[in-house]
Design a protein around this motif. Structure first.
Motif, mmCIF file in Angstrom:
data_model
loop_
_atom_site.group_PDB
_atom_site.id
_atom_site.type_symbol
_atom_site.label_atom_id
_atom_site.label_comp_id
_atom_site.label_asym_id
_atom_site.label_seq_id
_atom_site.Cartn_x
_atom_site.Cartn_y
_atom_site.Cartn_z
ATOM 1 N N TYR A 1 -2.493 -4.487 -8.267
ATOM 2 C CA TYR A 1 -3.030 -3.190 -7.879
ATOM 3 C C TYR A 1 -4.220 -2.847 -8.773
ATOM 4 O O TYR A 1 -4.141 -3.005 -9.984
ATOM 5 C CB TYR A 1 -1.969 -2.092 -8.040
ATOM 6 C CG TYR A 1 -0.784 -2.240 -7.134
ATOM 7 C CD1 TYR A 1 -0.849 -1.819 -5.809
ATOM 8 C CD2 TYR A 1 0.414 -2.761 -7.600
ATOM 9 C CE1 TYR A 1 0.250 -1.941 -4.976
ATOM 10 C CE2 TYR A 1 1.518 -2.880 -6.771
ATOM 11 C CZ TYR A 1 1.429 -2.461 -5.457
ATOM 12 O OH TYR A 1 2.522 -2.579 -4.638
ATOM 13 N N THR B 1 -8.311 4.421 0.544
ATOM 14 C CA THR B 1 -8.535 5.601 -0.273
ATOM 15 C C THR B 1 -7.314 6.485 -0.122
ATOM 16 O O THR B 1 -6.863 6.751 1.003
ATOM 17 C CB THR B 1 -9.809 6.347 0.172
ATOM 18 O OG1 THR B 1 -10.912 5.459 0.003
ATOM 19 C CG2 THR B 1 -10.031 7.597 -0.658
ATOM 20 N N ILE B 2 -6.774 6.925 -1.248
ATOM 21 C CA ILE B 2 -5.550 7.717 -1.243
ATOM 22 C C ILE B 2 -5.823 9.071 -1.893
ATOM 23 O O ILE B 2 -6.113 9.118 -3.103
ATOM 24 C CB ILE B 2 -4.411 6.992 -1.988
ATOM 25 C CG1 ILE B 2 -4.058 5.700 -1.262
ATOM 26 C CG2 ILE B 2 -3.202 7.900 -2.150
ATOM 27 C CD1 ILE B 2 -3.030 4.866 -1.958
ATOM 28 N N SER C 1 1.292 9.248 -5.764
ATOM 29 C CA SER C 1 1.640 10.632 -5.426
ATOM 30 C C SER C 1 2.593 11.235 -6.444
ATOM 31 O O SER C 1 2.406 12.371 -6.890
ATOM 32 C CB SER C 1 2.246 10.704 -4.025
ATOM 33 O OG SER C 1 1.289 10.350 -3.060
ATOM 34 N N ASP D 1 1.008 4.126 -2.785
ATOM 35 C CA ASP D 1 0.809 5.524 -2.395
ATOM 36 C C ASP D 1 1.925 6.399 -2.958
ATOM 37 O O ASP D 1 1.667 7.473 -3.517
ATOM 38 C CB ASP D 1 0.751 5.634 -0.872
ATOM 39 C CG ASP D 1 0.395 7.029 -0.389
ATOM 40 O OD1 ASP D 1 -0.069 7.863 -1.203
ATOM 41 O OD2 ASP D 1 0.565 7.296 0.817
ATOM 42 N N ALA E 1 -4.098 12.027 -3.394
ATOM 43 C CA ALA E 1 -2.755 12.392 -3.853
ATOM 44 C C ALA E 1 -2.768 13.874 -4.217
ATOM 45 O O ALA E 1 -3.476 14.294 -5.133
ATOM 46 C CB ALA E 1 -2.358 11.541 -5.049
ATOM 47 N N VAL F 1 0.838 -1.195 0.000
ATOM 48 C CA VAL F 1 0.000 0.000 0.000
ATOM 49 C C VAL F 1 0.876 1.250 0.000
ATOM 50 O O VAL F 1 0.623 2.197 -0.756
ATOM 51 C CB VAL F 1 -0.971 -0.001 1.198
ATOM 52 C CG1 VAL F 1 -1.715 1.321 1.318
ATOM 53 C CG2 VAL F 1 -1.954 -1.153 1.071
ATOM 54 N N GLU F 2 1.922 1.253 0.814
ATOM 55 C CA GLU F 2 2.831 2.397 0.846
ATOM 56 C C GLU F 2 3.544 2.558 -0.490
ATOM 57 O O GLU F 2 3.767 3.672 -0.955
ATOM 58 C CB GLU F 2 3.857 2.259 1.975
ATOM 59 C CG GLU F 2 3.267 2.464 3.356
ATOM 60 C CD GLU F 2 2.565 1.231 3.909
ATOM 61 O OE1 GLU F 2 2.616 0.144 3.284
ATOM 62 O OE2 GLU F 2 1.936 1.347 4.968
ATOM 63 N N THR G 1 -6.941 0.457 -9.310
ATOM 64 C CA THR G 1 -7.240 1.827 -8.905
ATOM 65 C C THR G 1 -8.505 2.322 -9.590
ATOM 66 O O THR G 1 -8.801 1.936 -10.717
ATOM 67 C CB THR G 1 -6.094 2.785 -9.275
ATOM 68 O OG1 THR G 1 -5.850 2.686 -10.676
ATOM 69 C CG2 THR G 1 -4.829 2.460 -8.503
#
Length: 172
Positions: free
Chosen positions: A101, A165-166, A53, A49, A168, A45-46, A103
């Motif tokens: 992944y 939920t991210i 970003s 992210d 960015a 996940v990191e 999205t």
């Protein structure tokens, strides 16, 4: 003198034989075939992210600010279109190692972020801030500036799955 040379030769052979296990042990320390090369395995996940970003930062920088506020829909379409290749790369990046992944844009998270985080105040000459199709944009001097994108991320690994939920943000 001849005995001495043979003695030195014998000593060198003994030292070489004694050092052989040390050399083999040293060579084995560099082997990492059963160790993950990065922390992606432990923190997918990191990893996503960070990728998202950077992609939003780079893409927002490439979307020209010459989109007028009345033409913000075109700016949002350009942002989403430019992000598509980055999202495709993320989605296929770790498939061979068992990490997938997925999205999607998150409109409601983008709206929440816009309400809570859009720059405003008496010393700022910024206008409306809106979220459309998961992308947050703001009117700045009649031009459309991209401030961020909200994503829903689902990561599936051999150890389980994660849903987050991210939001960015850009540097803007």
């Amino acid at each position: 003198m001849r005995d001495r040379a043979q003695l030195v030769l014998a000593a060198a052979a003994i030292v070489a034989v004694a050092l052989a296990p040390v050399v083999f042990a040293y060579l084995q320390l560099g082997y990492s075939g059963d160790v993950t090369a990065s922390n992606d395995y432990e923190s997918p996940v990191e990893n996503a992210d960070g990728v998202l970003s950077r992609a939003v930062q780079d893409t927002a920088r490439d979307v020209p600010a010459e989109y007028g506020w009345d033409n913000r829909d075109a700016a949002i379409s350009a942002m989403r279109s430019d992000l598509e290749s980055e999202l495709d790369t993320l989605q296929s990046s770790r498939v061979k190692s068992g990490t997938v992944y997925q999205t999607e844009y998150n409109q409601s998270a983008a709206e929440e972020w816009a309400q809570a985080s859009c720059p405003s105040g008496p010393n700022r000459q910024f206008g409306d801030c809106v979220a459309e199709r998961g992308v947050v944009v703001q009117n700045r001097g009649g031009e459309t500036h991209v401030l961020g994108v909200a994503f829903d991320l689902r990561v599936t690994t051999e150890r389980g799955w994660y849903e987050v939920t991210i939001p960015a943000e850009t540097a803007g």
